[in-house]
Write a protein that holds these residues in place. Structure first.
Motif, PDB file in Angstrom:
ATOM      1  N   TYR A   1       1.014  -1.005   0.092  1.00 22.25           N
ATOM      2  CA  TYR A   1      -0.577   0.153   0.442  1.00 22.25           C
ATOM      3  C   TYR A   1       1.115   1.415   0.145  1.00 22.25           C
TER       4      TYR A   1
ATOM      5  N   LEU B   1      -9.746   0.663   0.348  1.00 21.35           N
ATOM      6  CA  LEU B   1      -8.511   1.777   1.503  1.00 21.35           C
ATOM      7  C   LEU B   1      -8.642   2.570   1.007  1.00 21.35           C
ATOM      8  N   ARG B   2      -7.965   3.359  -0.112  1.00 15.10           N
ATOM      9  CA  ARG B   2      -7.686   4.299  -1.177  1.00 15.10           C
ATOM     10  C   ARG B   2      -8.534   4.887  -0.988  1.00 15.10           C
TER      11      ARG B   2
ATOM     12  N   GLN C   1      -9.676   6.648   3.037  1.00 18.57           N
ATOM     13  CA  GLN C   1      -8.519   7.082   3.373  1.00 18.57           C
ATOM     14  C   GLN C   1      -8.983   8.759   2.845  1.00 18.57           C
TER      15      GLN C   1
ATOM     16  N   GLU D   1      -9.673  12.125   4.752  1.00 15.78           N
ATOM     17  CA  GLU D   1      -8.647  13.308   4.667  1.00 15.78           C
ATOM     18  C   GLU D   1      -9.275  14.370   4.448  1.00 15.78           C
TER      19      GLU D   1
ATOM     20  N   GLU E   1     -14.541   5.232   8.394  1.00 16.49           N
ATOM     21  CA  GLU E   1     -13.223   4.430   9.018  1.00 16.49           C
ATOM     22  C   GLU E   1     -13.546   3.286   8.966  1.00 16.49           C
TER      23      GLU E   1
ATOM     24  N   PHE F   1     -11.469   1.536   6.506  1.00 13.68           N
ATOM     25  CA  PHE F   1      -9.589   2.276   7.128  1.00 13.68           C
ATOM     26  C   PHE F   1      -9.472   1.120   7.764  1.00 13.68           C
TER      27      PHE F   1
ATOM     28  N   THR G   1      -6.767  -1.979   6.879  1.00 12.50           N
ATOM     29  CA  THR G   1      -5.815  -2.137   7.684  1.00 12.50           C
ATOM     30  C   THR G   1      -5.184  -3.254   8.359  1.00 12.50           C
TER      31      THR G   1
ATOM     32  N   HIS H   1      -0.882   2.688   9.548  1.00 14.79           N
ATOM     33  CA  HIS H   1      -1.115   4.171   8.806  1.00 14.79           C
ATOM     34  C   HIS H   1      -2.497   5.024   9.452  1.00 14.79           C
ATOM     35  N   SER H   2      -2.492   6.208   9.359  1.00 11.75           N
ATOM     36  CA  SER H   2      -3.422   6.853  10.327  1.00 11.75           C
ATOM     37  C   SER H   2      -4.000   6.827   9.497  1.00 11.75           C
ATOM     38  N   ALA H   3      -5.791   7.160   9.435  1.00 10.31           N
ATOM     39  CA  ALA H   3      -6.537   7.639   8.584  1.00 10.31           C
ATOM     40  C   ALA H   3      -6.881   9.179   8.714  1.00 10.31           C
ATOM     41  N   ASN H   4      -6.010  10.423   9.473  1.00  8.72           N
ATOM     42  CA  ASN H   4      -6.027  11.175   9.383  1.00  8.72           C
ATOM     43  C   ASN H   4      -4.784  11.841   9.375  1.00  8.72           C
TER      44      ASN H   4
END
Length: 167
Positions: free
Chosen positions: A22, A62-63, A66, A70, A150, A153, A157, A164-167
């Protein structure tokens, strides 16, 4: 100094046997996106020859999740989705090696030869890709099937052990 070219190739060889991680789009594949409107994105993920289609589909989702998070959104709809695979072949070079021996007795010469051929194997290479066009929302839309960004994600993950963090 003789080994310097080999040392430079070692990372490439080690990475070439792995499925796409990823990551942002690079040499071995990855994700990319294009913003089409304030809350509309086209998200793509390209895998390499070692990447399964399920992984490519998951990483596209996933992207998408995200990007929604974001940009301050909680939900998204997939309004268009495409999956495809590019196929190619690679044939290894063929090499032949002949060993021979000969001896003579009087006016006669005798001998034998053996030829060994290696290579010439053909490998099929499939590189899966996927794309989603998504529309993001701050509140859960009443029409259509929507994803909670959320939750998507968090679960994907966790499935792939991605830090990775979602934010």
């Amino acid at each position: 100094m003789k080994f310097l070219p080999l040392l430079l190739l070692l990372p490439l060889v080690l990475l070439s046997g792995c499925s796409t991680s990823y990551q942002s789009n690079g040499f071995s594949g990855g994700y990319s996106e294009t913003q089409l409107d304030d809350n509309v994105f086209k998200v793509s993920f390209r895998g390499n020859g070692y990447t399964r289609r399920e992984r490519v589909s998951d990483f596209t989702l996933l992207r998408s999740a995200q990007l929604a998070v974001e940009n301050g959104y909680k939900y998204f709809l997939v309004v268009d989705s495409n999956s495809y695979t590019s196929n190619s072949t690679y044939t290894t070079p063929t090499t032949s090696n002949t060993t021979a021996s000969a001896y003579s007795t009087g006016n006669y010469a005798y001998g034998n030869a053996t030829t060994t051929t290696t290579g010439g194997q053909t490998y099929n290479i499939s590189k899966p890709s996927s794309s989603n066009t998504i529309v993001c929302f701050k509140e859960k839309p009443k029409n259509g099937f929507s994803y909670n960004a959320e939750i998507i994600f968090k679960n994907i993950t966790k499935k792939y052990g991605i830090e990775h963090s979602a934010n």
